[in-house]
Motif scaffolding. Structure first.
Motif, PDB file in Angstrom:
ATOM      1  N   ASN A 666      18.242   4.944   9.708  1.00  0.00           N
ATOM      2  CA  ASN A 666      17.004   3.216   9.065  1.00  0.00           C
ATOM      3  C   ASN A 666      15.506   3.578   9.308  1.00  0.00           C
ATOM      4  O   ASN A 666      15.006   2.867   9.053  1.00  0.00           O
ATOM      5  N   HIS A 667      15.918   4.791  10.945  1.00  0.00           N
ATOM      6  CA  HIS A 667      14.147   5.411  11.575  1.00  0.00           C
ATOM      7  C   HIS A 667      13.330   5.682   9.855  1.00  0.00           C
ATOM      8  O   HIS A 667      12.286   5.559   9.337  1.00  0.00           O
ATOM      9  N   SER A 668      14.256   6.206   9.191  1.00  0.00           N
ATOM     10  CA  SER A 668      13.597   6.566   7.175  1.00  0.00           C
ATOM     11  C   SER A 668      13.549   5.679   6.593  1.00  0.00           C
ATOM     12  O   SER A 668      12.544   5.690   6.284  1.00  0.00           O
ATOM     13  N   LEU A 669      13.867   4.786   7.190  1.00  0.00           N
ATOM     14  CA  LEU A 669      14.412   3.617   5.389  1.00  0.00           C
ATOM     15  C   LEU A 669      12.594   2.712   6.265  1.00  0.00           C
ATOM     16  O   LEU A 669      11.885   2.834   5.622  1.00  0.00           O
ATOM     17  N   ALA A 670      12.896   2.429   7.352  1.00  0.00           N
ATOM     18  CA  ALA A 670      11.377   2.112   8.383  1.00  0.00           C
ATOM     19  C   ALA A 670      10.482   2.547   8.021  1.00  0.00           C
ATOM     20  O   ALA A 670       8.783   2.452   7.696  1.00  0.00           O
ATOM     21  N   ARG A 671      10.174   3.993   7.944  1.00  0.00           N
ATOM     22  CA  ARG A 671       9.218   5.000   8.091  1.00  0.00           C
ATOM     23  C   ARG A 671       8.445   4.862   6.364  1.00  0.00           C
ATOM     24  O   ARG A 671       6.993   3.895   5.984  1.00  0.00           O
ATOM     25  N   PHE A 672       9.452   4.668   5.655  1.00  0.00           N
ATOM     26  CA  PHE A 672       9.217   4.494   4.033  1.00  0.00           C
ATOM     27  C   PHE A 672       8.650   3.085   3.719  1.00  0.00           C
ATOM     28  O   PHE A 672       7.795   2.975   3.064  1.00  0.00           O
ATOM     29  N   LEU A 673       9.370   2.366   4.620  1.00  0.00           N
ATOM     30  CA  LEU A 673       8.687   0.865   4.278  1.00  0.00           C
ATOM     31  C   LEU A 673       7.126   0.167   5.028  1.00  0.00           C
ATOM     32  O   LEU A 673       5.977  -0.197   3.957  1.00  0.00           O
ATOM     33  N   ALA A 674       7.119   0.661   5.989  1.00  0.00           N
ATOM     34  CA  ALA A 674       5.954   1.169   6.764  1.00  0.00           C
ATOM     35  C   ALA A 674       4.474   2.190   5.973  1.00  0.00           C
ATOM     36  O   ALA A 674       3.163   1.768   6.273  1.00  0.00           O
ATOM     37  N   GLU A 675       4.536   3.071   4.623  1.00  0.00           N
ATOM     38  CA  GLU A 675       3.893   3.647   4.267  1.00  0.00           C
ATOM     39  C   GLU A 675       3.434   3.136   2.970  1.00  0.00           C
ATOM     40  O   GLU A 675       3.972   3.179   2.465  1.00  0.00           O
ATOM     41  N   GLN A 676       2.006   3.873   2.812  1.00  0.00           N
ATOM     42  CA  GLN A 676       1.790   3.319   1.537  1.00  0.00           C
ATOM     43  C   GLN A 676       1.950   4.654   0.507  1.00  0.00           C
ATOM     44  O   GLN A 676       1.861   5.876   0.872  1.00  0.00           O
ATOM     45  N   PRO A 677       2.765   3.583  -1.157  1.00  0.00           N
ATOM     46  CA  PRO A 677       2.406   5.381  -1.875  1.00  0.00           C
ATOM     47  C   PRO A 677       1.546   6.382  -1.177  1.00  0.00           C
ATOM     48  O   PRO A 677       0.692   5.404  -1.922  1.00  0.00           O
ATOM     49  N   SER A 678       1.441   7.353  -2.241  1.00  0.00           N
ATOM     50  CA  SER A 678       0.520   8.005  -2.274  1.00  0.00           C
ATOM     51  C   SER A 678      -0.399   7.253  -3.290  1.00  0.00           C
ATOM     52  O   SER A 678      -1.320   8.741  -3.899  1.00  0.00           O
ATOM     53  N   GLY A 679       0.279   7.454  -4.689  1.00  0.00           N
ATOM     54  CA  GLY A 679      -0.486   6.288  -5.263  1.00  0.00           C
ATOM     55  C   GLY A 679       0.022   8.369  -6.961  1.00  0.00           C
ATOM     56  O   GLY A 679      -0.220   7.680  -7.965  1.00  0.00           O
ATOM     57  N   THR A 680       0.853   8.702  -6.694  1.00  0.00           N
ATOM     58  CA  THR A 680       1.844   9.537  -7.609  1.00  0.00           C
ATOM     59  C   THR A 680       2.283   8.858  -8.418  1.00  0.00           C
ATOM     60  O   THR A 680       2.620   7.597  -7.933  1.00  0.00           O
ATOM     61  N   ASP A 681       3.630   9.800  -8.974  1.00  0.00           N
ATOM     62  CA  ASP A 681       4.051   8.642 -10.099  1.00  0.00           C
ATOM     63  C   ASP A 681       5.607   9.061  -9.303  1.00  0.00           C
ATOM     64  O   ASP A 681       6.393   8.706 -10.064  1.00  0.00           O
ATOM     65  N   GLU A 682       5.827   9.330  -8.293  1.00  0.00           N
ATOM     66  CA  GLU A 682       7.301   9.426  -7.787  1.00  0.00           C
ATOM     67  C   GLU A 682       7.830   8.363  -7.417  1.00  0.00           C
ATOM     68  O   GLU A 682       7.375   7.472  -7.104  1.00  0.00           O
ATOM     69  N   SER A 683       9.430   7.810  -7.938  1.00  0.00           N
ATOM     70  CA  SER A 683       9.676   7.327  -7.752  1.00  0.00           C
ATOM     71  C   SER A 683       9.992   6.798  -6.361  1.00  0.00           C
ATOM     72  O   SER A 683       9.849   7.746  -5.565  1.00  0.00           O
ATOM     73  N   PRO A 684      10.520   5.788  -6.111  1.00  0.00           N
ATOM     74  CA  PRO A 684      10.704   5.757  -4.628  1.00  0.00           C
ATOM     75  C   PRO A 684      12.022   5.906  -3.796  1.00  0.00           C
ATOM     76  O   PRO A 684      11.341   6.146  -2.990  1.00  0.00           O
ATOM     77  N   LEU A 685      13.244   6.246  -4.899  1.00  0.00           N
ATOM     78  CA  LEU A 685      14.055   7.323  -4.360  1.00  0.00           C
ATOM     79  C   LEU A 685      13.407   8.172  -3.839  1.00  0.00           C
ATOM     80  O   LEU A 685      14.070   9.169  -2.865  1.00  0.00           O
ATOM     81  N   THR A 686      12.542   8.538  -4.244  1.00  0.00           N
ATOM     82  CA  THR A 686      11.914  10.628  -4.514  1.00  0.00           C
ATOM     83  C   THR A 686      11.208  10.984  -2.745  1.00  0.00           C
ATOM     84  O   THR A 686      11.587  10.788  -2.081  1.00  0.00           O
ATOM     85  N   ARG A 687      10.460   9.323  -2.613  1.00  0.00           N
ATOM     86  CA  ARG A 687       9.373   9.371  -1.880  1.00  0.00           C
ATOM     87  C   ARG A 687      10.323   9.324  -0.704  1.00  0.00           C
ATOM     88  O   ARG A 687      10.560   9.759   0.766  1.00  0.00           O
ATOM     89  N   LEU A 688      11.502   8.336  -0.637  1.00  0.00           N
ATOM     90  CA  LEU A 688      12.336   8.173   1.032  1.00  0.00           C
ATOM     91  C   LEU A 688      13.786   9.604   1.104  1.00  0.00           C
ATOM     92  O   LEU A 688      13.103   9.670   2.446  1.00  0.00           O
TER      93      LEU A 688
END
Length: 758
Positions: A666-688
């Protein structure tokens, strides 16, 4: 083969290149002729013949042939021994010998001479040229041997002639300045030797300085006489012919190979047998016309290629320009001062002593042959020096072929009141021949009687003397109550000798690589083991049998050493995903990695409300017992655990154990929701998946005892990410929070893993 006429498009490149090579060839040809003790015209004749004949017939499109500095010592000795006209006959006969070798298609055999010997020979020739030509630069005359030149050098340095010394210094200064000009500048289009000689000539002429000048006959072939037979012993003459032929051939072929490796796209590969025919024809004609011996020259060939040459037309045209100059500009050439040409040869000799080659040869442990050849050429002579170098290389090769490592260790020590160890492990590695028998028997005789011996023969060859020594020791050891178990890692030399089956072992058919999945492997049997009627257990057992048949005997010595203790340096935490094989992506083996695998590569935080001690127990044991120095968390793309977190756990609600475990993410998921995407074309799953790696490293730092050791530098934390589709591994830079490709090599003077990762 008749060369085709060049087209206008190729001449657009070859014509300027031919002029560049022509400007390089003129001063070098004159200087080499002077250094060889031959008429100056002989250098020009060799340049013309080498350019036109070797250019038309030879097998390398971009190689330029002509008088070579590597042959200077040989020619100078021949001139002193037999005279110039007889030396021309030796050159002619050497050319005929090269023609015979080329027709026999043995060109590649010449490349069997070790590069250490060839480069040592060239370096020795360079030293001999320097010792001789320094006297000319200082206004004196060279002596007959390098030792005499070295002996007379101090006196020459104390009493130099002013004008020749100044001209030589001016030539060297211009060459040094020219070599430091910007590569893109238009001045670099002009080869350095030309302005150096031109400026020295203009200075000597305008100031009227007293210095020896080049002497040319009225015409290039004036006073020509047919070559005469040399007077002397037949073995000496034959040796001279063979020396000129082989040295020129080897130098030409090595030059051809070097140029062929760097040839531009569209240029055909070199034909070495045809190149040898071209060199033979050139030397035969050059000797007949009164020219120097000819060889492929790396300096002119490199200049030709860098000037943009595309075909052999450049080489041929450069020979034409030399011929035109020699016929039309004789008075101008006669103004060239000899000290300037000598200074040019001193610089050329320094270039022959290539220190970069020494570093490469030292890396391959072949430097002794290089230095032996160099010293032999300088103090004994060219032929003697080369033979000395070849002898040193033969001794080194024999030593490598017979290199043997023998070691023993007591796996089970004797009790304090016991007489002997109960188990001894002996490993023999290398090539076991009669030369290694004393070393092996000396160790085996120290094995206590009555002990149990595991003898690993990791040898690629065993002769009868070695087998007999090992076998007789085994029989004697077993007669005294001991036991000997022999394992052969490679071919079964000992077993076949005992059974009398000494035929060549059959080669097993190639199989799929060991890391390929079962489904990708081709089995020996007709039935595919992954067919529907074959159970998964049968597939697994078939894999175990393959391991026993092909791999176990190879890893047995390693496993025997690790049997009593493991000493890994790395704790590797990763996902249970079957597509991740830690030992493959880290190129590691048994005993290297202490591995913890779980769903999602999760590390529960210290004091978590959902207790789970499995990961903490692994970390505690790794750091406190095994003294691990590095902890790595490795995530991967398309992770099912991360996909379940993104879906809110709905997909795994029917799996209560997995649902409880994923709460640690859950801490990983919360960090994912708090951080803005970097502007790359990475998918949400790859970012997480990547954020999860960073979060698990932070989770490790929640353990106070571990955080202290990380901050003190005792333990290093590393984050890795495996992209399954590309099979590439990326490394985390925690200062920027980004993943980047793993560097090809560690940064000098820094550890392989930057401290910014901890």
């Amino acid at each position: 083969m008749t060369p085709r006429l060049p087209s206008v498009s190729t001449l657009r490149h070859d014509l300027p290149a031919s002029l560049v090579v022509f400007l390089v060839a003129i001063p070098l040809s004159l200087g080499i002729a002077v250094a060889s003790g031959a008429p100056v015209a002989a250098g020009l004749i060799a340049a013309v013949v080498g350019g036109i004949v070797a250019g038309c017939i030879g097998g390398s499109a971009l190689q330029v042939s002509g008088p070579a500095a590597g042959l200077t010592v040989i020619v100078a000795g021949l001139v002193q021994t037999y005279g110039w006209r007889a030396t021309c006959t030796i050159t002619l006969l050497a050319g005929l010998l090269q023609l015979a070798l080329g027709a026999s298609r043995v060109a590649r055999t010449a490349l069997a001479v070790s590069p250490a010997v060839v480069h040592g020979m060239l370096a020795g020739v360079g030293v001999v040229i320097i010792l001789a030509q320094v006297h000319v630069v200082l206004g004196g005359s060279p002596q007959q041997s390098a030792i005499d030149n070295l002996r007379e050098l101090p006196g020459q340095l104390l009493h130099p002639h002013t004008h020749p010394a100044l001209l030589g210094s001016l030539t060297v200064l211009v060459l040094l300045v020219w070599s430091r000009l910007p590569r893109g500048g238009w001045l670099r289009l002009i080869p350095g030797p030309l302005p150096a000689i031109a400026l020295a000539t203009a200075t000597a002429w305008s100031l009227g300085w007293n210095a020896q000048r080049v002497e040319l006959p009225d015409t290039l072939l004036s006073g020509w006489d047919a070559p005469v037979l040399p007077h002397g012993s037949l073995p000496g003459i034959v040796g001279a012919v063979v020396s000129v032929a082989l040295v020129a051939a080897v130098e030409s072929l090595l030059c051809s190979v070097a140029i062929d490796r760097r040839r531009p796209a569209g240029v055909p590969r070199a034909d070495l047998d045809r190149e040898l025919l071209g060199q033979g024809a050139s030397n035969a004609l050059s000797g007949f016309l009164g020219g120097l011996p000819i060889a492929g020259v790396i300096v002119r060939s490199t200049a030709n290629m860098e000037a943009g040459a595309r075909t052999r037309a450049s080489t041929v045209l450069h020979g034409v320009w030399v011929l035109v100059l020699a016929l039309a500009c004789g008075p101008l050439i006669e103004q060239v001062p000899l000290p300037a040409l000598a200074a040019l040869l001193v610089v050329l000799g320094l270039r022959l002593v290539d220190t970069a080659r020494v570093r490469d040869l030292r890396h391959h442990r072949e430097a002794p042959a290089y230095f032996a050849t160099l010293v032999g050429v300088v103090f004994l002579g060219l032929g003697e020096g080369v033979l000395l170098g070849i002898g040193i290389m033969a001794i080194m090769a024999l030593r490598r072929l017979t290199r043997l490592s023998v070691r023993a260790e007591h796996l089970v020590p004797a009790p304090e009141d016991g007489p002997v160890p109960t188990r001894v492990h002996v490993v023999v590695e290398g090539t076991l021949t009669f030369l290694g028998v004393p070393k092996v028997t000396r160790l085996l005789q120290d094995v206590p009687p009555g002990s149990h011996v595991d003898l690993d023969l990791n040898v690629d060859f065993m002769d009868h003397a070695a087998f007999d020594a090992v076998h007789q020791w085994r029989l004697a050891h077993e007669r005294h109550g001991g036991r000997v178990d022999i394992d052969e890692v490679h071919e079964a030399w000992y077993e076949r000798a005992v059974t009398g089956e000494m035929s060549q072992p059959r080669k097993t058919p190639p199989s799929a690589r060991w890391w390929a999945p079962w489904a990708n492997r081709r089995r020996r049997s007709e039935t595919e083991l992954d067919a529907p009627e074959v159970s998964p257990a049968a597939v697994l057992l078939a894999g175990v049998r393959e391991y026993h048949g092909r791999t176990a005997r190879l890893v047995r010595p390693i496993m025997a050493e690790l049997a009593m203790e493991q000493k890994p340096q790395h704790l590797f935490i990763t996902c249970v995903d079957s597509r991740i094989v830690p030992n493959i992506i880290t190129a590691s083996g048994p005993g290297d990695l202490f591995i913890n695998r779980n769903v999602g590569a999760l590390v529960p935080r210290h004091g978590s409300r959902t207790p789970d001690d499995s990961v903490a127990a692994t970390v505690e044991y790794a750091t406190n017992v095994l003294d691990i120095r590095t902890i790595t968390v490795c995530g991967h793309s398309n992770c099912g655990a991360m996909a379940a977190l993104l879906a809110g756990g709905a997909e795994v609600e029917h799996l209560p154990g997995l649902s409880r475990w994923l709460k640690h993410g859950n801490h990983s998921l919360a960090r994912f929701l708090a951080e803005q995407p970097s502007g790359t074309d990475e998918s949400p799953l790859t970012r997480l998946c990547k954020i999860n790696v960073m979060q698990q490293l932070d989770n490790l730092l929640t353990y106070p005892w571990l955080r202290e050791r990380v901050e003190s530098g005792e333990i290093e934390l590393v984050g890795l990410y495996l992209d399954l589709q590309s099979a590439n591994v990326e490394i985390l830079d925690r200062t920027t929070g980004t993943f980047s490709p793993v560097p090809a090599e560690p940064v000098p003077d820094e550890p392989p893993h930057p401290r910014t990762l901890t």
